[in-house]
Design a protein around this motif. Sequence first.
Motif, mmCIF file in Angstrom:
data_model
loop_
_atom_site.group_PDB
_atom_site.id
_atom_site.type_symbol
_atom_site.label_atom_id
_atom_site.label_comp_id
_atom_site.label_asym_id
_atom_site.label_seq_id
_atom_site.Cartn_x
_atom_site.Cartn_y
_atom_site.Cartn_z
ATOM 1 N N ARG A 119 -6.434 -91.016 1.601
ATOM 2 C CA ARG A 119 -5.759 -89.903 2.336
ATOM 3 C C ARG A 119 -4.454 -90.213 3.129
ATOM 4 O O ARG A 119 -3.721 -89.676 3.071
ATOM 5 C CB ARG A 119 -6.730 -89.428 3.490
ATOM 6 N N ALA A 120 -4.458 -91.621 3.598
ATOM 7 C CA ALA A 120 -3.335 -91.880 4.558
ATOM 8 C C ALA A 120 -2.212 -92.122 3.240
ATOM 9 O O ALA A 120 -1.110 -91.730 3.580
ATOM 10 C CB ALA A 120 -3.587 -93.295 5.178
ATOM 11 N N TRP A 121 -2.619 -92.739 2.089
ATOM 12 C CA TRP A 121 -1.727 -92.880 1.007
ATOM 13 C C TRP A 121 -1.017 -91.707 0.577
ATOM 14 O O TRP A 121 0.050 -91.397 0.171
ATOM 15 C CB TRP A 121 -2.010 -93.906 -0.067
ATOM 16 N N GLY A 122 -2.077 -90.533 0.147
ATOM 17 C CA GLY A 122 -1.851 -89.420 -0.151
ATOM 18 C C GLY A 122 -0.541 -88.638 0.867
ATOM 19 O O GLY A 122 0.259 -87.998 0.072
ATOM 20 N N GLY A 123 -0.789 -88.773 1.975
ATOM 21 C CA GLY A 123 0.153 -88.229 2.882
ATOM 22 C C GLY A 123 1.287 -88.909 2.691
ATOM 23 O O GLY A 123 2.676 -88.163 2.875
ATOM 24 N N GLU A 124 1.648 -90.294 2.389
ATOM 25 C CA GLU A 124 2.872 -90.785 2.473
ATOM 26 C C GLU A 124 3.563 -90.465 1.074
ATOM 27 O O GLU A 124 4.692 -90.333 1.054
ATOM 28 C CB GLU A 124 2.621 -92.373 2.276
ATOM 29 N N LEU A 125 2.696 -89.998 0.080
ATOM 30 C CA LEU A 125 3.400 -89.761 -1.114
ATOM 31 C C LEU A 125 3.931 -88.358 -1.518
ATOM 32 O O LEU A 125 4.445 -88.042 -2.494
ATOM 33 C CB LEU A 125 2.264 -90.140 -2.403
ATOM 34 N N THR A 126 3.495 -87.453 -0.336
ATOM 35 C CA THR A 126 3.940 -86.204 -0.478
ATOM 36 C C THR A 126 4.602 -85.595 0.602
ATOM 37 O O THR A 126 4.486 -86.231 1.911
ATOM 38 C CB THR A 126 2.428 -85.178 -0.605
ATOM 39 N N GLU A 152 0.270 -76.832 -8.204
ATOM 40 C CA GLU A 152 1.223 -77.177 -9.052
ATOM 41 C C GLU A 152 1.910 -78.340 -8.452
ATOM 42 O O GLU A 152 2.210 -79.361 -9.345
ATOM 43 C CB GLU A 152 2.534 -76.111 -9.127
ATOM 44 N N GLY A 153 2.178 -78.648 -7.250
ATOM 45 C CA GLY A 153 2.594 -79.777 -6.655
ATOM 46 C C GLY A 153 1.849 -81.025 -6.841
ATOM 47 O O GLY A 153 2.109 -82.127 -7.023
ATOM 48 N N LEU A 154 0.459 -80.624 -6.269
ATOM 49 C CA LEU A 154 -0.738 -81.853 -6.892
ATOM 50 C C LEU A 154 -0.810 -81.985 -8.409
ATOM 51 O O LEU A 154 -0.805 -83.239 -8.645
ATOM 52 C CB LEU A 154 -1.965 -80.937 -6.189
ATOM 53 N N ILE A 155 -0.616 -81.356 -9.199
ATOM 54 C CA ILE A 155 -0.551 -81.582 -10.475
ATOM 55 C C ILE A 155 0.537 -82.608 -10.903
ATOM 56 O O ILE A 155 0.343 -83.421 -11.677
ATOM 57 C CB ILE A 155 -0.628 -80.497 -11.656
ATOM 58 N N ARG A 156 1.793 -82.309 -10.347
ATOM 59 C CA ARG A 156 2.935 -83.209 -10.567
ATOM 60 C C ARG A 156 2.506 -84.453 -9.869
ATOM 61 O O ARG A 156 3.075 -85.484 -10.555
ATOM 62 C CB ARG A 156 4.237 -82.362 -10.094
ATOM 63 N N LEU A 157 2.122 -84.495 -8.940
ATOM 64 C CA LEU A 157 1.932 -85.995 -8.095
ATOM 65 C C LEU A 157 0.752 -86.611 -9.028
ATOM 66 O O LEU A 157 1.111 -87.957 -9.313
ATOM 67 C CB LEU A 157 1.376 -85.873 -6.810
#
Length: 243
Positions: A119-126, A152-157
């Motif tokens: 979760r911490a890294w997901g926040g850093e990547l977005t 759509e943003g999640l799919i791109r990530l």
Amino acid sequence: MTPPSDPADAVTDAPAGRRRAVLDLLRRSAAPLSIADIARRLEVHPNTARFHLDTLVGHGQAEQVTAARTGPGRPPLLFRASPGMDRTGPRNYRLLASILVEELSHRPRPTQAAVAAGRAWGGELTEAPDAAAPSGTVTEARTTVTEARAVEGLIRLLDDLGFAPERPPRGAVDRIGLRHCPFLDLAQERSKIVCPIHLGLIQGALAAMEAPLTAERLEPFVEPDLCVVHLGRAARPVEGKGR
């Protein structure tokens, strides 16, 4: 020994090994070397030396040096090894990933720790969305648009990270299929840690987007080539609490 007359040996005579020999020679030399110097010391054709030097410079492993002019005519091109470690050398991220997964597995609550790390890294990547829904629209319509943008943003990530996500059917926002795992070997060995990391990463990304969705669960290997992320509405803080 007479240098080979055909520079094709740059391609046919173990180019990676020959390139390594050129780089090693540059590193051992106390002064920059010319193409002729390198060709003579390695007993190769000058065009072969030039071919490998161009590749080394292109990879940032060597650099060209401007020689001092000592007389008429153009000074020879000189080369030296770039300072620092070789960035094209062997790497072992698999070992590093295994060490980190092993460390998480020994936490008192390993699954929760894995989700939190992801979760911490997901926040850093977005990044948070840069535009809000148009004012004056009804809440439900705004939520639907936000959900679509978030998916759509999640799919791109996920695509950038190598998960090969499948777009849900038009209008659906409840699940996303993942056709690849960029940590496949490790995920198959340590799925109880790696899969929660991925779940947390998706949760963190959606939270950073300020999406009304969250990832409720990640279902690994529902088919040999498919994992499924199940999405649901994110909990919203109750108005007035904490004030």
